[in-house]
Design a protein around this motif. Structure first.
Motif, PDB file in Angstrom:
ATOM      1  N   ASP B 188       0.782  -1.221   0.103  1.00 27.97           N
ATOM      2  CA  ASP B 188       0.099   0.019  -0.122  1.00 27.97           C
ATOM      3  C   ASP B 188       0.884   1.237  -0.117  1.00 27.97           C
ATOM      4  O   ASP B 188       1.866   1.189   0.550  1.00 27.97           O
ATOM      5  CB  ASP B 188      -0.837   0.055   1.283  1.00 27.97           C
ATOM      6  CG  ASP B 188      -2.129  -0.988   1.031  1.00 27.97           C
ATOM      7  OD1 ASP B 188      -2.863  -0.610  -0.303  1.00 27.97           O
ATOM      8  OD2 ASP B 188      -2.597  -1.541   1.820  1.00 27.97           O
ATOM      9  N   VAL B 189       0.211   2.188  -0.556  1.00 24.64           N
ATOM     10  CA  VAL B 189       1.117   3.368  -0.520  1.00 24.64           C
ATOM     11  C   VAL B 189       1.687   4.119   0.524  1.00 24.64           C
ATOM     12  O   VAL B 189       2.926   4.521   0.767  1.00 24.64           O
ATOM     13  CB  VAL B 189       0.378   4.764  -1.352  1.00 24.64           C
ATOM     14  CG1 VAL B 189       0.326   4.699  -2.787  1.00 24.64           C
ATOM     15  CG2 VAL B 189      -1.042   5.001  -0.834  1.00 24.64           C
ATOM     16  N   THR B 190       0.891   3.966   1.474  1.00 26.15           N
ATOM     17  CA  THR B 190       1.816   4.477   2.905  1.00 26.15           C
ATOM     18  C   THR B 190       2.823   3.583   3.231  1.00 26.15           C
ATOM     19  O   THR B 190       3.925   4.206   3.678  1.00 26.15           O
ATOM     20  CB  THR B 190       0.693   4.582   4.105  1.00 26.15           C
ATOM     21  OG1 THR B 190      -0.210   3.595   4.175  1.00 26.15           O
ATOM     22  CG2 THR B 190      -0.304   5.814   3.555  1.00 26.15           C
ATOM     23  N   VAL B 191       2.695   2.321   3.270  1.00 25.65           N
ATOM     24  CA  VAL B 191       3.581   1.417   3.607  1.00 25.65           C
ATOM     25  C   VAL B 191       4.796   1.575   2.817  1.00 25.65           C
ATOM     26  O   VAL B 191       6.040   1.502   3.250  1.00 25.65           O
ATOM     27  CB  VAL B 191       2.917  -0.092   3.668  1.00 25.65           C
ATOM     28  CG1 VAL B 191       4.049  -0.922   4.122  1.00 25.65           C
ATOM     29  CG2 VAL B 191       1.850  -0.066   4.415  1.00 25.65           C
ATOM     30  N   ALA B 193       5.947   4.275   1.088  1.00 23.94           N
ATOM     31  CA  ALA B 193       6.664   5.274   1.467  1.00 23.94           C
ATOM     32  C   ALA B 193       7.503   5.142   2.512  1.00 23.94           C
ATOM     33  O   ALA B 193       8.839   5.319   2.649  1.00 23.94           O
ATOM     34  CB  ALA B 193       5.790   6.513   1.866  1.00 23.94           C
ATOM     35  N   GLN B 194       6.913   4.217   3.597  1.00 27.77           N
ATOM     36  CA  GLN B 194       7.728   4.095   4.940  1.00 27.77           C
ATOM     37  C   GLN B 194       9.096   3.260   4.443  1.00 27.77           C
ATOM     38  O   GLN B 194      10.209   3.306   4.949  1.00 27.77           O
ATOM     39  CB  GLN B 194       7.083   3.249   6.068  1.00 27.77           C
ATOM     40  CG  GLN B 194       5.748   4.013   6.519  1.00 27.77           C
ATOM     41  CD  GLN B 194       4.657   3.130   7.111  1.00 27.77           C
ATOM     42  OE1 GLN B 194       5.015   1.983   7.353  1.00 27.77           O
ATOM     43  NE2 GLN B 194       3.650   3.749   7.521  1.00 27.77           N
ATOM     44  N   HIS B 215       9.678   0.092 -11.826  1.00 29.21           N
ATOM     45  CA  HIS B 215       8.773   0.744 -12.924  1.00 29.21           C
ATOM     46  C   HIS B 215       8.361   2.199 -13.005  1.00 29.21           C
ATOM     47  O   HIS B 215       7.581   2.779 -13.876  1.00 29.21           O
ATOM     48  CB  HIS B 215       7.746  -0.195 -13.444  1.00 29.21           C
ATOM     49  CG  HIS B 215       6.651  -0.268 -12.283  1.00 29.21           C
ATOM     50  ND1 HIS B 215       6.810  -1.045 -11.375  1.00 29.21           N
ATOM     51  CD2 HIS B 215       5.541   0.359 -12.376  1.00 29.21           C
ATOM     52  CE1 HIS B 215       5.793  -0.671 -10.467  1.00 29.21           C
ATOM     53  NE2 HIS B 215       4.834   0.154 -11.381  1.00 29.21           N
ATOM     54  N   LEU B 217       8.222   5.914 -11.877  1.00 29.09           N
ATOM     55  CA  LEU B 217       9.138   7.009 -11.821  1.00 29.09           C
ATOM     56  C   LEU B 217       9.192   7.948 -10.610  1.00 29.09           C
ATOM     57  O   LEU B 217       9.923   8.656 -10.360  1.00 29.09           O
ATOM     58  CB  LEU B 217       8.816   8.073 -13.059  1.00 29.09           C
ATOM     59  CG  LEU B 217       9.523   7.398 -14.335  1.00 29.09           C
ATOM     60  CD1 LEU B 217       8.848   8.146 -15.539  1.00 29.09           C
ATOM     61  CD2 LEU B 217      10.959   8.087 -14.527  1.00 29.09           C
ATOM     62  N   GLY B 218       8.083   7.778  -9.877  1.00 29.53           N
ATOM     63  CA  GLY B 218       7.779   8.390  -8.680  1.00 29.53           C
ATOM     64  C   GLY B 218       8.857   8.155  -7.521  1.00 29.53           C
ATOM     65  O   GLY B 218       9.152   8.682  -6.846  1.00 29.53           O
ATOM     66  N   ALA B 221      11.936   9.246  -8.351  1.00 33.73           N
ATOM     67  CA  ALA B 221      12.181  11.023  -7.632  1.00 33.73           C
ATOM     68  C   ALA B 221      12.458  10.669  -6.222  1.00 33.73           C
ATOM     69  O   ALA B 221      13.241  11.469  -5.917  1.00 33.73           O
ATOM     70  CB  ALA B 221      10.853  11.619  -8.213  1.00 33.73           C
ATOM     71  N   ARG B 222      11.815   9.812  -5.518  1.00 34.82           N
ATOM     72  CA  ARG B 222      11.839   9.976  -4.143  1.00 34.82           C
ATOM     73  C   ARG B 222      13.244   9.271  -3.522  1.00 34.82           C
ATOM     74  O   ARG B 222      13.478  10.068  -2.562  1.00 34.82           O
ATOM     75  CB  ARG B 222      10.763   8.947  -3.645  1.00 34.82           C
ATOM     76  CG  ARG B 222      10.392   9.310  -2.291  1.00 34.82           C
ATOM     77  CD  ARG B 222       9.127   8.299  -1.778  1.00 34.82           C
ATOM     78  NE  ARG B 222       8.939   8.913  -0.217  1.00 34.82           N
ATOM     79  CZ  ARG B 222       7.829   9.255   0.078  1.00 34.82           C
ATOM     80  NH1 ARG B 222       7.035   9.745  -0.791  1.00 34.82           N
ATOM     81  NH2 ARG B 222       7.550   9.384   1.202  1.00 34.82           N
ATOM     82  N   SER B 242      17.207  14.722 -11.008  1.00 36.75           N
ATOM     83  CA  SER B 242      16.283  15.815 -10.973  1.00 36.75           C
ATOM     84  C   SER B 242      16.548  16.232 -12.506  1.00 36.75           C
ATOM     85  O   SER B 242      15.586  16.686 -12.958  1.00 36.75           O
ATOM     86  CB  SER B 242      17.074  16.624 -10.247  1.00 36.75           C
ATOM     87  OG  SER B 242      18.282  16.829 -10.154  1.00 36.75           O
ATOM     88  N   LEU B 260       2.351  10.488 -17.932  1.00 32.26           N
ATOM     89  CA  LEU B 260       1.983  10.313 -16.450  1.00 32.26           C
ATOM     90  C   LEU B 260       0.570  11.128 -16.160  1.00 32.26           C
ATOM     91  O   LEU B 260       0.783  12.238 -16.043  1.00 32.26           O
ATOM     92  CB  LEU B 260       3.082  10.546 -15.690  1.00 32.26           C
ATOM     93  CG  LEU B 260       4.260   9.877 -15.525  1.00 32.26           C
ATOM     94  CD1 LEU B 260       5.384  10.563 -14.586  1.00 32.26           C
ATOM     95  CD2 LEU B 260       3.919   8.292 -14.962  1.00 32.26           C
ATOM     96  N   SER B 262      -1.655  13.488 -13.909  1.00 29.84           N
ATOM     97  CA  SER B 262      -1.188  14.385 -12.331  1.00 29.84           C
ATOM     98  C   SER B 262      -2.465  15.132 -12.644  1.00 29.84           C
ATOM     99  O   SER B 262      -3.270  15.440 -13.460  1.00 29.84           O
ATOM    100  CB  SER B 262      -0.019  15.129 -12.946  1.00 29.84           C
ATOM    101  OG  SER B 262       0.087  16.043 -13.752  1.00 29.84           O
TER     102      SER B 262
END
Ligand SMILES: Nc1ncnc2c1ncn2[C@@H]1O[C@H](COP(=O)(O)OP(=O)(O)O)[C@@H](O)[C@H]1O
Ligand SMILES: Nc1ncnc2c1ncn2[C@@H]1O[C@H](COP(=O)(O)OP(=O)(O)O)[C@@H](O)[C@H]1O
Ligand SMILES: [Mg+2]
Ligand SMILES: [Mg+2]
Lengths: 275, 336
Positions: B188-191, B193-194, B215, B217-218, B221-222, B242, B260, B262
């Motif tokens: 899941d997205v929050t997990v 990110a963690q 796969h 790109l986000g 970037a992170r 960047s 993408l 957005s």
């Protein structure tokens, strides 16, 4: 598009509990998958439901489609509760409400070729009288989803994931629905294919004034496609509002946490994009 | 920047299949520097996982094999090592984590046993010391009740916890290099990110180098300082992240970024890359992206473009940037 502000679907405080058996005594306990959820979706608009896996999104969608009965609460479709309708009426509504899943195999039968997949609903719901008419309509659907006419004689496994998803969308549209549930329709697709499917969904919505209930965990996709967003956590909607409300002025901690998880790509891309 | 800890040159990893030789990885070059995170980003089937498995020499045999190339680590070509030497290195100097932890976790062993075993194999620690270190490792990967988790089996843990356990195992021998193949795709997205933030902080803390395969790109970037874009078994563009995101050069990279969704693109048609990746048994003779390329020139159909260095940190494989072949002047307009 002139029918804005009329809710096509209104969900009023619906709850769904599933019996689950656990513990040494095998005592029956209940799992509340959806807890007193309310919302409505205007005709021609898109409501996105976001939340982590297990938060109740799919259960909610099945109830909205009249495929699963709520434990409590009411669902009004075109201003009338499912529960007030006759069996025959509800069967007819099955045509009006369609679903596209993340895995196109869930919406497509592997043993049916594309012609059969696209005409089955027309036959069941008596939408086209002659085989010639059905063939004509199937070809038109393929054009709508940008697939070549030769696809009619081919089987799902002969296509790529993105092509299968387009066929699943064509099948959902084959019966002229007003309301389409999209349950993670692009989650399994590569980004280059995702953009094709998103463009398609957006175009079809405009052309046919479709109403979407769009389930996704991808907030970028949601912010692109949806009008309104409902944030689900543990079976409840914790926050709901327009895309701008949710993304610019989130109120709840959980929503903020979700938004912080969005990859930083826009920040890095910076001024390259005119907002 | 410092010296490369890993240098991959002209790597070719192929598969014999009923329909011919699948050239999954077909001439890959890159360098991984000490203490950095380098991403390899590409769509499914582009050869990312096979590249990582090649580094570990875990390509599925007998169908798959490293046809040619070199993988320099500490001035030695890993492809010259014996099987025994490679085994000593694998999991110690170079560790790997996967998208699905269940494929690398043993379902019938407790978490403690698995971490302890990973350390015993390489003589990092044994006995009580190893057991203590197992708890420390779980602490390090952000597990709040390590004393309890060491006694659990993988199936008793959530997806995010399993991923943390797999990271703890991978890091238990203090590897120099971590290969992370889509480590958060199933979460899941929050997990997600963690876990990404955890990997980034561990990478800094331990000073290791990370090759992150994704796969998304986000995700690049992170967490990644530099990025290689992979298409059809080859790296088509490399740049600091960047710069890549602000100013992509290869038409494929431009197309990917333009496609993408957005919020800024609401109401607009997204850019689409026409066509599909050709099968790896039948790569086209010229540029592998040519058939889908909006900037295609005559030469593209017949000649595979070589690498052009755009700056010390940037390279691109595209005829548009090759002064001998370019008809058009750079830079291009972004597709929109
Ligand atoms: N048929 C069922 N029987 C028992 N539990 C169920 C059933 N369907 C869903 N659940 C439970 O309800 C919760 C919500 O599930 P679901 O609606 O599938 O979530 P989501 O789609 O957000 O991932 C989960 O805990 C799930 O295990
Ligand atoms: N066991 C195998 N047998 C034959 N071909 C394979 C095998 N594994 C991978 N390939 C080929 O290698 C290509 C690259 O695969 P992979 O590295 O897994 O891609 P990804 O970029 O999605 O990680 C695939 O297109 C596939 O055709
Ligand atoms: Mg679901
Ligand atoms: Mg892979």
């Amino acid at each position: 598009m002139n029918q804005q502000n009329i809710p096509l679907l209104s969900v009023r405080s619906i709850t769904k509990r599933f019996p689950v058996r656990t513990g040494l005594l095998g005592k029956r306990i209940w799992k509340t998958a959806v807890n007193e959820v309310s919302f409505s979706i205007e005709q021609g608009s898109t409501l996105a439901v976001v939340g982590e896996s297990g938060s109740g999104k799919s259960t909610l969608a099945l109830m909205a489609l009249d495929l699963l009965a709520p434990t409590a609460g009411d669902i009004l479709y075109q201003n009338r509760p499912f529960s007030d309708r006759s069996r025959e009426e509800r069967r007819r509504l099955r045509r009006d409400m369609q679903v596209v899943f993340q895995d196109p195999y869930a919406s497509l039968n592997g043993r049916m070729n594309v012609r059969e997949a696209l005409t089955e609903g027309m036959i069941i719901h008596r939408l086209a009288d002659s085989p010639a008419e059905r063939e004509e309509r199937a070809l038109q659907l393929l054009r709508q989803v940008s697939m070549p006419p030769e696809s009619l004689d081919r089987y799902p496994h002969e296509f790529s994931g993105g092509q299968r998803q387009r066929i699943a969308i064509a099948r959902a549209l084959s019966v002229n629905p007003s309301f389409v549930v999209l349950d993670e329709p692009t989650s399994a697709l590569d980004v280059s294919v995702q953009s094709q499917v998103l463009n398609l969904l957006r175009r079809l919505q405009k052309e046919n004034n479709l109403t979407y209930l769009f389930i996704s965990h991808n907030l970028e996709v949601v912010s692109y496609l949806a009008d309104n967003v409902a944030v689900m956590e543990n079976g409840s909607i914790v926050e709901m509002g327009s895309v701008d409300d949710i993304f610019d002025r989130p109120q709840k901690e959980y929503t903020k946490k979700l938004l912080q998880a969005i990859p930083a790509i826009d920040l890095l891309r910076g001024h390259n994009e005119e907002a | 920047m410092h010296s490369p800890i890993l240098k991959v040159q002209n790597l070719h990893t192929w598969f014999e299949t009923p329909t011919g030789t699948a050239r999954a990885v077909d001439g890959v070059n890159f360098e991984l520097y000490q203490g950095e995170t380098l991403a390899i980003v590409g769509e499914s089937g582009s050869g990312k996982s096979i590249t990582a498995l090649s580094l570990m020499q875990l390509v599925p045999e007998p169908a798959g094999y490293i046809e040619k190339g070199s993988i320099f680590y500490k001035n030695r070509d890993l492809l010259d090592l014996t099987w025994e030497e490679m085994r000593a290195l694998r999991g110690k100097d170079i560790a790997m984590i996967f998208q699905e932890p269940m494929t690398s976790l043993n379902p019938v062993l407790t978490v403690e046993k698995q971490i302890v075993e990973a350390m015993q194999v390489h003589g990092t620690a044994t006995g009580a010391e190893a057991r203590k270190r197992a708890v420390d490792m779980l602490n390090k990967v952000g597990i709040r009740s390590p004393q309890q988790v060491v006694r659990q089996f993988p199936h008793e843990l959530s997806g995010g916890m399993r991923q943390r356990v797999m990271i703890a195992i991978a890091l238990s021998n203090n590897p120099q290099i971590l290969l992370a193949d889509e480590p958060t795709t199933a979460l899941d997205v929050t997990v997600q990110a963690q876990i990404l933030d955890l990997l980034a902080s561990l990478q800094k803390e331990l000073g290791m180098s990370m090759l992150l395969i994704t796969h998304d790109l986000g995700i690049v970037a992170r967490v990644a300082q530099r990025c290689c874009v992979m298409y059809a078994g080859q790296i088509v563009e490399e740049a600091p992240t960047s710069e890549l995101l602000k100013n992509p050069q290869h038409p494929y990279t431009r197309g990917l970024l333009a496609s993408l969704p957005s919020r800024a693109r609401r109401g607009q048609e997204l850019y689409t890359l026409e066509g599909v990746v050709p099968p790896p048994t039948r790569w086209p003779k010229g540029c592998r992206f040519a058939l889908r390329c909006p900037n295609r020139m005559d030469i593209c159909k017949n000649v595979l473009p070589g690498e052009t260095a755009l700056s010390p940190q940037r390279r691109v494989s595209c005829h548009l940037y090759n002064s001998d072949s370019a008809e058009a002047a750079v830079p291009l307009e972004n597709p929109s």
